[in-house]
Design an enzyme around this catalytic site. Sequence first.
Site, PDB file in Angstrom:
ATOM      1  N   THR A 133      64.540 100.321  -5.228  1.00 28.97           N
ATOM      2  CA  THR A 133      65.089 101.179  -4.182  1.00 28.97           C
ATOM      3  C   THR A 133      64.111 101.203  -3.020  1.00 28.97           C
ATOM      4  O   THR A 133      62.893 101.083  -3.212  1.00 28.97           O
ATOM      5  CB  THR A 133      65.317 102.623  -4.658  1.00 28.97           C
ATOM      6  OG1 THR A 133      64.052 103.288  -4.808  1.00 28.97           O
ATOM      7  CG2 THR A 133      66.070 102.653  -5.987  1.00 28.97           C
ATOM      8  N   GLU A 134      64.639 101.374  -1.821  1.00 27.97           N
ATOM      9  CA  GLU A 134      63.768 101.423  -0.655  1.00 27.97           C
ATOM     10  C   GLU A 134      62.833 102.624  -0.693  1.00 27.97           C
ATOM     11  O   GLU A 134      61.807 102.656  -0.017  1.00 27.97           O
ATOM     12  CB  GLU A 134      64.594 101.449   0.640  1.00 27.97           C
ATOM     13  CG  GLU A 134      65.509 102.627   0.809  1.00 27.97           C
ATOM     14  CD  GLU A 134      66.912 102.377   0.278  1.00 27.97           C
ATOM     15  OE1 GLU A 134      67.865 102.881   0.892  1.00 27.97           O
ATOM     16  OE2 GLU A 134      67.058 101.676  -0.747  1.00 27.97           O
TER      17      GLU A 134
END
Length: 658
Positions: free
Chosen positions: A323-324
């Site tokens: 995930t960012e």
Amino acid sequence: MKKNKVISAQEAIALIRENDVVTTTGFVQSCIPEALHAALEQRYVETGSPRGLTLIMTAGAGDSKGLGTGRLHHDGLLARVIAANFGRMPKVAQAATENRIRGYNLPQGVISQLYRACAAGQPGLFSKVGLHTYVDPRHGGAKVNELTQDDIVKLVEVDGEEWLFYTATKIDVAFIRATSADPSGNLSYEKEALTLDCLAQAMAARNNGGIVIAQVERIVDDGYLLPKDVRVPGILVDCVVVAEPEMHRMNYGVMHDAALAGEIRVPVTGIKRMALNERKIIARRAAFELPPNGVVNLGVGAPEGISSVANEEKITPYITLTTEAGAVGGVLASGSSFGAATNADCIIDQNQMFDFYDGGGLDMTCLGMAECDEAGNVNTSKFAGKLNGCGGFINISQNARSVVFAGTFTAGGLEIAVDDGRVKIVKEGRARKFVSQVAQNTFSGPYAVQKSQPVIYVTERCVFQLTPEGLELIEVAPGIDIERDILPHMDFKPVIRNPVPMDPRIFREEPMDLASDLLNLDLKDRVSYDPDRNLLFINLEGWYCRVKSDMDELRLTIVEACRKAGQRVNSVVNHDGFKLNENLYDDYASMIQYLQANYYATTTRYATSAFLRLKMEEALKKRGVAPHVFERKEDADSFVGTVDKRARKQISPAVAAE
């Protein structure tokens, strides 16, 4: 004597001055310093101060109903907002839309990295992220309304290349969050799901002469925290506020989850199997693009279903989801916990994750789409009159090695039925997604073509591919009629050459045996040798070469078959339905060149796809290889027959010994 930095939220908020620049942490619904936001709101409502603040934040930090940064909507409190996401604070977004505050919608990764630039005393950040989108000064410069006039994004040229320069905004106040603090302000994150940009934000405010206010769950004694457990040192922290439990939830839907915090690892018995509806169809088709042993990012919405499909198909061990927000590995969380992961391998700071993404670390991403036009441009940031914001979309989509956009063909009330492997549109959605021109350009199709970036667009009824001529219809679901179910519901006519049926396995209840496709388990069955004709037949029909490692496996399989033949062979390659990622054509031509130089007497190939033939011929010509790519198998066989007489040369001892 050391100063005890623990004070009340009200005392901390009283330190904020009129017109200060305030940054806050949080990702969607997680890791939000709710007590600080609430105290700021309360002070303003009661006293009318502080006024005219600038709010800087990366991802949205709220529940979209008034919590988090949504508390800061009161007229006069904010004068300017610099954010990647406005959707989590709808009243603030409305104020921006109505020209009551100034605003900029910058890419999430850019804001995240700008914190470090601020901390280092640098004037800003050079990045290619945002080129040819609404962030580019040639297309608006990320300004969200007419009231916003100052330019904070500039187009510059360095060594003949275009770059964007993002101006750093000095920070006066940083709201950050942690689990534990000692009286000196040293912070640890043992019960947090993410660390985000807290360290960089604290440095940015501290080095600008500002103040850092940390919200924590508890105070521990001096010396309790081990040095490597301290993620933000006390030298950066001015005030520590102990929040009530309800104001320090892990996220708005979860009080605390030890597995999301990485405190424990829990058995994962499997994600609930999805029903065979439009979301599962989209997720299944998108899952065919997953790169084995690759690093993947999944967006919110339809892309989230890929996790469920991967689990059902037992391919989760062969991909690494990220995930960012900073989670690497594990099982990605959804809902209020989106951005975190159960049993993650590692949690890194958000700015570090965007360094990895921007540098090309992602092998694939699957993202949602609100609008798409015939040039392949995609809008997710501003549509239907609402300012949502780009989030990390621009960083991720512009820099991933391959991109899949996923979403239903129409929106608002779409109903479908799947019966006996065929799709039927029961009720069409009210809103079109495939429009003549997107309202705002969050992803540039022409720029992706310029970079040879592979891009496809997956819906429940068809699949499009980005080409230099624009969007091409390449696959159609069984039961779907192009003239009835596709073209009437688009504002433009896509390129239509030779669309093929979507894989029938997608539309059946049972698992698809996706592992066989992704892991190339059937490659040996695709190569056969006829000693009487000295003919090597390579059947690549329907095979997908996603990444370079796929090509390496194919080359080794062919070489092994040639060595067993004991002589140079005549090869015929079936490329019907064969798919090759756009950025691999030159590598594929190089492989053919190698095989021709060392193992083939003659080689020819055929493909009914005119586009594939054209692309392969271009790649082969660049390598100086004769571009024999025919449309029909009969033509390829005939060509082999005419040159078969000179095909009986033995493989050299040097090659045989490789």
